[in-house]
Design a protein around this motif. Structure first.
Motif, PDB file in Angstrom:
ATOM      1  N   GLN A 187       0.838  -1.212   0.000  1.00 46.75           N
ATOM      2  CA  GLN A 187       0.000   0.000   0.000  1.00 46.75           C
ATOM      3  C   GLN A 187       0.872   1.261   0.000  1.00 46.75           C
ATOM      4  O   GLN A 187       0.595   2.224  -0.705  1.00 46.75           O
ATOM      5  CB  GLN A 187      -0.921   0.007   1.223  1.00 46.75           C
ATOM      6  CG  GLN A 187      -2.086  -0.962   1.094  1.00 46.75           C
ATOM      7  CD  GLN A 187      -2.787  -1.223   2.434  1.00 46.75           C
ATOM      8  OE1 GLN A 187      -2.330  -0.765   3.482  1.00 46.75           O
ATOM      9  NE2 GLN A 187      -3.876  -1.982   2.396  1.00 46.75           N
ATOM     10  N   LYS A 188       1.938   1.220   0.783  1.00 48.24           N
ATOM     11  CA  LYS A 188       2.829   2.381   0.874  1.00 48.24           C
ATOM     12  C   LYS A 188       3.496   2.642  -0.490  1.00 48.24           C
ATOM     13  O   LYS A 188       3.634   3.796  -0.906  1.00 48.24           O
ATOM     14  CB  LYS A 188       3.903   2.122   1.949  1.00 48.24           C
ATOM     15  CG  LYS A 188       4.651   3.343   2.370  1.00 48.24           C
ATOM     16  CD  LYS A 188       3.753   4.291   3.146  1.00 48.24           C
ATOM     17  CE  LYS A 188       4.345   5.683   3.231  1.00 48.24           C
ATOM     18  NZ  LYS A 188       3.374   6.658   3.759  1.00 48.24           N
ATOM     19  N   MET A 189       3.886   1.556  -1.129  1.00 44.37           N
ATOM     20  CA  MET A 189       4.516   1.706  -2.451  1.00 44.37           C
ATOM     21  C   MET A 189       3.535   2.330  -3.450  1.00 44.37           C
ATOM     22  O   MET A 189       3.918   3.164  -4.268  1.00 44.37           O
ATOM     23  CB  MET A 189       4.982   0.343  -2.983  1.00 44.37           C
ATOM     24  CG  MET A 189       6.344  -0.079  -2.512  1.00 44.37           C
ATOM     25  SD  MET A 189       7.646   1.071  -3.006  1.00 44.37           S
ATOM     26  CE  MET A 189       7.749   0.753  -4.758  1.00 44.37           C
ATOM     27  N   GLN A 190       2.281   1.911  -3.370  1.00 43.87           N
ATOM     28  CA  GLN A 190       1.263   2.484  -4.272  1.00 43.87           C
ATOM     29  C   GLN A 190       1.155   3.995  -4.043  1.00 43.87           C
ATOM     30  O   GLN A 190       1.082   4.770  -4.986  1.00 43.87           O
ATOM     31  CB  GLN A 190      -0.117   1.833  -4.041  1.00 43.87           C
ATOM     32  CG  GLN A 190      -0.206   0.375  -4.470  1.00 43.87           C
ATOM     33  CD  GLN A 190       0.010   0.188  -5.970  1.00 43.87           C
ATOM     34  OE1 GLN A 190      -0.028   1.134  -6.742  1.00 43.87           O
ATOM     35  NE2 GLN A 190       0.288  -1.044  -6.371  1.00 43.87           N
ATOM     36  N   GLU A 191       1.165   4.390  -2.776  1.00 42.79           N
ATOM     37  CA  GLU A 191       1.084   5.821  -2.443  1.00 42.79           C
ATOM     38  C   GLU A 191       2.267   6.581  -3.042  1.00 42.79           C
ATOM     39  O   GLU A 191       2.115   7.630  -3.658  1.00 42.79           O
ATOM     40  CB  GLU A 191       1.145   6.003  -0.920  1.00 42.79           C
ATOM     41  CG  GLU A 191      -0.183   5.825  -0.198  1.00 42.79           C
ATOM     42  CD  GLU A 191       0.035   5.959   1.307  1.00 42.79           C
ATOM     43  OE1 GLU A 191      -0.551   5.148   2.021  1.00 42.79           O
ATOM     44  OE2 GLU A 191       0.828   6.838   1.747  1.00 42.79           O
ATOM     45  N   LEU A 192       3.469   6.015  -2.833  1.00 45.69           N
ATOM     46  CA  LEU A 192       4.684   6.698  -3.314  1.00 45.69           C
ATOM     47  C   LEU A 192       4.683   6.802  -4.841  1.00 45.69           C
ATOM     48  O   LEU A 192       5.048   7.820  -5.409  1.00 45.69           O
ATOM     49  CB  LEU A 192       5.935   5.948  -2.831  1.00 45.69           C
ATOM     50  CG  LEU A 192       6.239   6.080  -1.341  1.00 45.69           C
ATOM     51  CD1 LEU A 192       7.323   5.110  -0.907  1.00 45.69           C
ATOM     52  CD2 LEU A 192       6.661   7.509  -1.009  1.00 45.69           C
ATOM     53  N   LYS A 193       4.269   5.725  -5.501  1.00 41.66           N
ATOM     54  CA  LYS A 193       4.211   5.745  -6.974  1.00 41.66           C
ATOM     55  C   LYS A 193       3.241   6.832  -7.436  1.00 41.66           C
ATOM     56  O   LYS A 193       3.519   7.567  -8.373  1.00 41.66           O
ATOM     57  CB  LYS A 193       3.780   4.374  -7.511  1.00 41.66           C
ATOM     58  CG  LYS A 193       4.920   3.379  -7.587  1.00 41.66           C
ATOM     59  CD  LYS A 193       4.501   2.087  -8.249  1.00 41.66           C
ATOM     60  CE  LYS A 193       3.851   1.147  -7.278  1.00 41.66           C
ATOM     61  NZ  LYS A 193       3.533  -0.171  -7.815  1.00 41.66           N
TER      62      LYS A 193
ATOM     63  N   GLN B  38       2.412   9.558  -5.822  1.00 43.73           N
ATOM     64  CA  GLN B  38       2.971  10.896  -5.564  1.00 43.73           C
ATOM     65  C   GLN B  38       3.942  11.333  -6.650  1.00 43.73           C
ATOM     66  O   GLN B  38       4.045  12.506  -6.974  1.00 43.73           O
ATOM     67  CB  GLN B  38       3.694  10.902  -4.208  1.00 43.73           C
ATOM     68  CG  GLN B  38       2.740  11.023  -3.028  1.00 43.73           C
ATOM     69  CD  GLN B  38       3.450  10.831  -1.696  1.00 43.73           C
ATOM     70  OE1 GLN B  38       4.668  10.909  -1.624  1.00 43.73           O
ATOM     71  NE2 GLN B  38       2.682  10.572  -0.662  1.00 43.73           N
ATOM     72  N   PHE B  39       4.687  10.389  -7.190  1.00 46.89           N
ATOM     73  CA  PHE B  39       5.672  10.735  -8.222  1.00 46.89           C
ATOM     74  C   PHE B  39       5.142  10.480  -9.635  1.00 46.89           C
ATOM     75  O   PHE B  39       5.888  10.574 -10.613  1.00 46.89           O
ATOM     76  CB  PHE B  39       6.970   9.947  -8.001  1.00 46.89           C
ATOM     77  CG  PHE B  39       7.749  10.450  -6.820  1.00 46.89           C
ATOM     78  CD1 PHE B  39       8.525  11.594  -6.923  1.00 46.89           C
ATOM     79  CD2 PHE B  39       7.672   9.806  -5.599  1.00 46.89           C
ATOM     80  CE1 PHE B  39       9.235  12.066  -5.827  1.00 46.89           C
ATOM     81  CE2 PHE B  39       8.377  10.277  -4.501  1.00 46.89           C
ATOM     82  CZ  PHE B  39       9.162  11.409  -4.610  1.00 46.89           C
TER      83      PHE B  39
END
Lengths: 121, 254
Positions: A94-100, A102-103
């Motif tokens: 889930q965190k990776m999805q958020e970071l992706k 954002q960028f």
């Protein structure tokens, strides 16, 4: 030294397929997926570095998942451990999805083409 | 002044080549290609004023045109597009790598590179495989015995892991099917191919990219064999191309 004289007919390249359009689309897709050079402006640099860092994190995340599945299959985890491990990996995804997000990066952006070696992920 | 590099060969005669038709072949930026004698190895080059050659259709075609001219006579070691060096750098490179370059020239002598690309219907393969697995097997008896009875009874963490396991099993299935196709192609071309370089991409539609080193005199037979193999596999789509310079078997860097 004499100039070697070998058959010349094979030197004319030929392409044969009954599905030209499909191959053109697929090859174009592969070519477009090749990594661009990093643009040295503030925004481009940040985006390029974020892509590189997230690619490495994504690779490690997937390795962790595979390792977790191997341990699961080996049957050496208790129910509680399975649940905890699953929750930790779920949160990481889930965190990776958020970071992706954002960028502005997609899954495909993080799957670098390493040429002869194939794709990273 | 710098040199744009096209290819290396140990079978070209400098005087003969420079004096004849290669001068009518336009190289990069319309420059006339020429040969540099470096002892046992000759380099086909042209003069350029720039340090970096831009990728344009004209430049790429010029690069290929010069190498094709040499290919019509002998099999060279082609440089990748865009190799620009000084004369001194070229001399040092060839001198310090001469044994390896001569071995590479021996490796490709009398042969050309042929290519087979195969597209498959990945989604159809994936669903066929999923259908062959029972639900019980998907969850895995050995996996859940003594721990989880079924996915519905498990918590969100365990369900996440079970879903991931299914995903990973699907990837393993695709990899196994891609390996089968590569082995089948290998078997079908047995005896016709001197060497091969195979790239498998089970995650993509373009599942197999194969480069084969084939004797010049057997190219027609190779094409016919690939066509014949293709007729037996309606589930796959084939693209055959060549003859190409042996890029996949040399990998020269400037």
């Amino acid at each position: 030294m004499e100039l070697a004289r070998e058959p010349t007919s094979v030197a004319e390249p030929e392409v044969e397929t009954a599905h030209a359009e499909q191959f053109i689309n697929e090859l174009r897709r592969v070519t477009e997926a090749l990594p661009d050079r990093i643009n040295i402006d503030a925004e481009g640099l940040e985006q390029g570095l974020a892509k590189l860092v997230l690619t490495l994190i994504e690779l490690i995340r997937r390795l962790l998942e595979k390792q977790a599945i191997r341990r699961l299959e080996a049957g050496d985890l208790s129910n509680e451990q399975v649940e905890n491990l699953g929750l930790a990996l779920m949160k990481l995804e889930q965190k990776m999805q958020e970071l992706k997000g954002q960028f502005g990066l997609s899954d495909e952006d993080l799957n670098l083409d390493l040429g002869p070696v194939g794709r990273l992920i | 002044m710098r040199l744009y590099l096209y290819c290396l060969s140990d079978e070209l005669n400098a005087d003969e080549l420079n004096a004849c038709a290669i001068q009518s072949v336009a190289g990069i930026a319309e420059a006339v290609p020429r040969m540099v004698d470096l002892g046992a190895i000759k380099a086909v080059v042209s003069d350029v004023q720039i340090q970096q050659v831009i990728v344009t259709k004209d430049n790429v075609l010029a690069h290929e045109r010069v190498i094709d001219f040499v290919m019509a006579q002998t099999t060279p070691l082609p440089f990748r597009f865009g190799s620009v060096v000084t004369a001194a750098e070229l001399q040092t490179y060839v001198a310090s790598n001469e044994d390896r370059l001569l071995a590479l020239l021996d490796r490709v002598r009398g042969a050309v590179e042929m290519s087979v690309k195969i597209i498959w219907d990945r989604d159809a393969v994936r669903s066929q495989r999923a259908e062959t697995r029972s639900e019980g097997h998907l969850i895995g008896d050995h996996l859940i015995e003594g721990h989880l009875i079924n996915a519905e009874g498990a918590g969100p963490g365990a369900r996440f892991l079970l879903a991931k396991r299914q995903e990973i099993m699907g990837e393993r299935d695709l990899k196994s099917r891609a390996d089968e196709i590569a082995s089948w192609l290998d078997e079908g071309l047995r005896g016709l191919v001197r060497e091969k370089v195979i790239i498998l991409n089970p995650a993509d539609a373009l599942v197999v990219s194969a480069a084969h080193l084939v004797e010049r005199g057997r190219v027609a037979e190779y094409r016919e064999r690939v066509n014949s193999l293709g007729r037996h596999r309606n589930d796959l789509r084939f693209l055959t191309s060549g003859a190409w310079p042996p890029y996949s078997f040399t990998r020269l860097r400037s």
